[in-house]
Design an enzyme around this catalytic site. Structure first.
Site, PDB file in Angstrom:
ATOM      1  N   ASP A 132      -2.743  -2.149   7.910  1.00  7.33           N
ATOM      2  CA  ASP A 132      -2.124  -1.889   6.605  1.00  7.33           C
ATOM      3  C   ASP A 132      -3.105  -1.153   5.686  1.00  7.33           C
ATOM      4  OD1 ASP A 132      -0.662  -1.958   4.275  1.00  7.33           O
ATOM      5  OD2 ASP A 132      -0.528  -4.141   4.163  1.00  7.33           O
ATOM      6  N   MET A 184       2.594  -9.021  -4.775  1.00  7.47           N
ATOM      7  CA  MET A 184       1.331  -9.081  -5.544  1.00  7.47           C
ATOM      8  C   MET A 184       1.550  -9.885  -6.813  1.00  7.47           C
ATOM      9  SD  MET A 184       0.059  -5.176  -5.141  1.00  7.47           S
ATOM     10  CE  MET A 184       0.224  -4.304  -3.590  1.00  7.47           C
ATOM     11  N   ASP A 200       5.447  -5.930   0.064  1.00  5.15           N
ATOM     12  CA  ASP A 200       4.135  -6.286  -0.499  1.00  5.15           C
ATOM     13  C   ASP A 200       4.278  -7.095  -1.779  1.00  5.15           C
ATOM     14  OD1 ASP A 200       2.112  -5.075   1.220  1.00  5.15           O
ATOM     15  OD2 ASP A 200       3.011  -3.157   0.636  1.00  5.15           O
ATOM     16  N   SER A 216       6.176   0.499   4.002  1.00  5.57           N
ATOM     17  CA  SER A 216       5.974  -0.392   2.847  1.00  5.57           C
ATOM     18  C   SER A 216       6.769   0.131   1.663  1.00  5.57           C
ATOM     19  CB  SER A 216       4.492  -0.442   2.470  1.00  5.57           C
ATOM     20  OG  SER A 216       4.394  -0.989   1.168  1.00  5.57           O
ATOM     21  N   MET A 236       0.195 -11.288  -1.130  1.00  5.33           N
ATOM     22  CA  MET A 236      -1.118 -11.148  -1.764  1.00  5.33           C
ATOM     23  C   MET A 236      -1.076 -12.021  -3.009  1.00  5.33           C
ATOM     24  SD  MET A 236      -1.405  -7.063  -1.135  1.00  5.33           S
ATOM     25  CE  MET A 236       0.348  -6.937  -0.780  1.00  5.33           C
ATOM     26  N   MET A 276      -6.349  -5.402   7.082  1.00  2.00           N
ATOM     27  CA  MET A 276      -6.308  -4.506   5.927  1.00  2.00           C
ATOM     28  C   MET A 276      -7.324  -3.385   6.132  1.00  2.00           C
ATOM     29  SD  MET A 276      -3.975  -5.780   4.076  1.00  2.00           S
ATOM     30  CE  MET A 276      -4.087  -4.557   2.768  1.00  2.00           C
ATOM     31  N   HIS A 313       4.251  -9.513   3.131  1.00  2.00           N
ATOM     32  CA  HIS A 313       2.798  -9.584   3.030  1.00  2.00           C
ATOM     33  C   HIS A 313       2.462 -10.199   1.679  1.00  2.00           C
ATOM     34  CE1 HIS A 313      -1.169  -7.054   2.516  1.00  2.00           C
ATOM     35  NE2 HIS A 313      -1.402  -8.351   2.574  1.00  2.00           N
ATOM     36  N   HIS A 371       8.249  -3.536   5.363  1.00  2.00           N
ATOM     37  CA  HIS A 371       7.046  -4.227   4.868  1.00  2.00           C
ATOM     38  C   HIS A 371       7.189  -4.441   3.364  1.00  2.00           C
ATOM     39  CE1 HIS A 371       2.812  -5.435   5.217  1.00  2.00           C
ATOM     40  NE2 HIS A 371       2.594  -4.770   4.098  1.00  2.00           N
TER      41      HIS A 371
HETATM   42  C1  DX5 Z   1      -1.752  -2.586  -0.214  1.00  2.00           C
HETATM   43  C2  DX5 Z   1      -0.497  -2.886   0.555  1.00  2.00           C
HETATM   44  C3  DX5 Z   1      -0.047  -1.827   1.490  1.00  2.00           C
HETATM   45  C4  DX5 Z   1       0.289  -0.504   0.873  1.00  2.00           C
HETATM   46  C5  DX5 Z   1      -0.090   0.545   1.852  1.00  2.00           C
HETATM   47  O1  DX5 Z   1      -2.160  -3.744  -0.853  1.00  2.00           O
HETATM   48  O2  DX5 Z   1      -0.659  -4.059   1.318  1.00  2.00           O
HETATM   49  O3  DX5 Z   1       1.038  -2.280   2.275  1.00  2.00           O
HETATM   50  O4  DX5 Z   1       1.615  -0.362   0.522  1.00  2.00           O
HETATM   51  O5  DX5 Z   1       0.112   1.763   1.244  1.00  2.00           O
HETATM   52  P1  DX5 Z   1      -0.382   3.138   1.858  1.00  2.00           P
HETATM   53  O6  DX5 Z   1       0.305   3.306   3.173  1.00  2.00           O
HETATM   54  O7  DX5 Z   1       0.049   4.122   0.820  1.00  2.00           O
HETATM   55  O8  DX5 Z   1      -1.875   3.038   2.006  1.00  2.00           O
HETATM   56 ZN    ZN Z   2       0.910  -4.718   2.809  1.00  2.00          ZN
END
Ligand code: DX5
Ligand code: ZN
Length: 226
Positions: A181, A37, A35, A8, A74, A143, A72, A33
């Site tokens: 994840d 947000m 992310d 990620s 969110m 998750m 991903h 990956h």
């Molecule tokens: C959290 C993300 C993850 C995050 C995981 O909302 O979806 O992808 O980057 O990070 P680590 O591996 O540090 O838990």
């Molecule tokens: Zn993620």
């Protein structure tokens, strides 16, 4: 079982993301990956489709082979941004069913935009929508932390949910990836694989270390030996 490691870039150095993507691919990443947000569905804000399209040319192996970008989402609502990410070169797009008013419609829209589609389940979210949608999707993303931040600890009840998701995949007989994840590290990846996961997101475990290749090789070694 073909395992996939999906670093990620949430934990990468944002001042040089293209270079970070190339470095982590050279270190053995299978997917990137990404992310997304929105400071609405989750209390944090990251990057959008323009950053995805800027990174698309960097997501290649040294031999020139494209490496999948695993988006991903969110975000809430889902559909407009999902379409923008399909245009921006995403290969897989996952979203949280509780963030879409019409989950079946969102799934179909992502597929018809030419992407593989995943459904993502928060730690307290049941898998029930899979009763109606498992035949339509390519990926289940469990998750193992609450979404919004990297560097959190793995929530153990995710193991039971991974087992339940694996049973559903086996029963439906389709080739569906089971991705996990949050909080994945060298010391728990084998246990997560034993529960049934085949694809592993890892942010801080990889980008928090100077040698990305050593971490990814270590993860693969633990996946081999259990
Ligand atoms: C959290 C993300 C993850 C995050 C995981 O909302 O979806 O992808 O980057 O990070 P680590 O591996 O540090 O838990
Ligand atoms: Zn993620």
């Amino acid at each position: 079982m073909t395992y996939r490691i999906a670093p990620s870039i949430l934990s990468a150095d944002f001042s040089c993301l293209g270079q970070e993507v190339r470095k982590v691919i050279e270190a053995g990443a299978d997917w990137i990956h990404f992310d997304v947000m929105d400071n609405h569905y989750v209390p944090n804000l990251t990057f959008g489709p323009m950053v995805c399209s800027a990174l698309r040319p960097h997501a290649r192996t040294a031999q020139g082979q494209a490496v999948p970008i695993d988006v991903h989402l969110m975000v809430q609502p889902v559909d407009a941004l999902a379409g923008a990410f399909a245009q921006a070169g995403a290969d897989l797009i996952s979203f949280h069913p509780d963030a879409s008013a019409h989950v079946h419609r969102s799934v179909q829209a992502i597929k018809s935009a030419g992407c593989r589609v995943g459904l993502t389940f928060n730690p307290a979210e049941p898998l029930d929508v899979l009763d109606w949608l498992i035949d339509d999707i390519d990926l289940i993303l469990i998750m193992s932390v609450n979404p919004g931040f990297g560097g959190q600890s793995f929530i153990d009840s995710a193991l039971r949910k991974i087992e339940a998701a694996r049973r559903r995949i086996t029963a439906c007989g389709k080739d569906i990836r089971l991705e996990v994840d949050g909080g994945i590290k060298l010391d728990n990846i084998a246990q997560v694989a034993a529960a049934g996961a085949d694809t592993f997101v890892a942010g801080s475990a990889i980008f928090g270390q100077p040698d990305y290749g050593a971490v990814i090789a270590g993860m693969r070694a633990r996946l081999r030996t259990g």
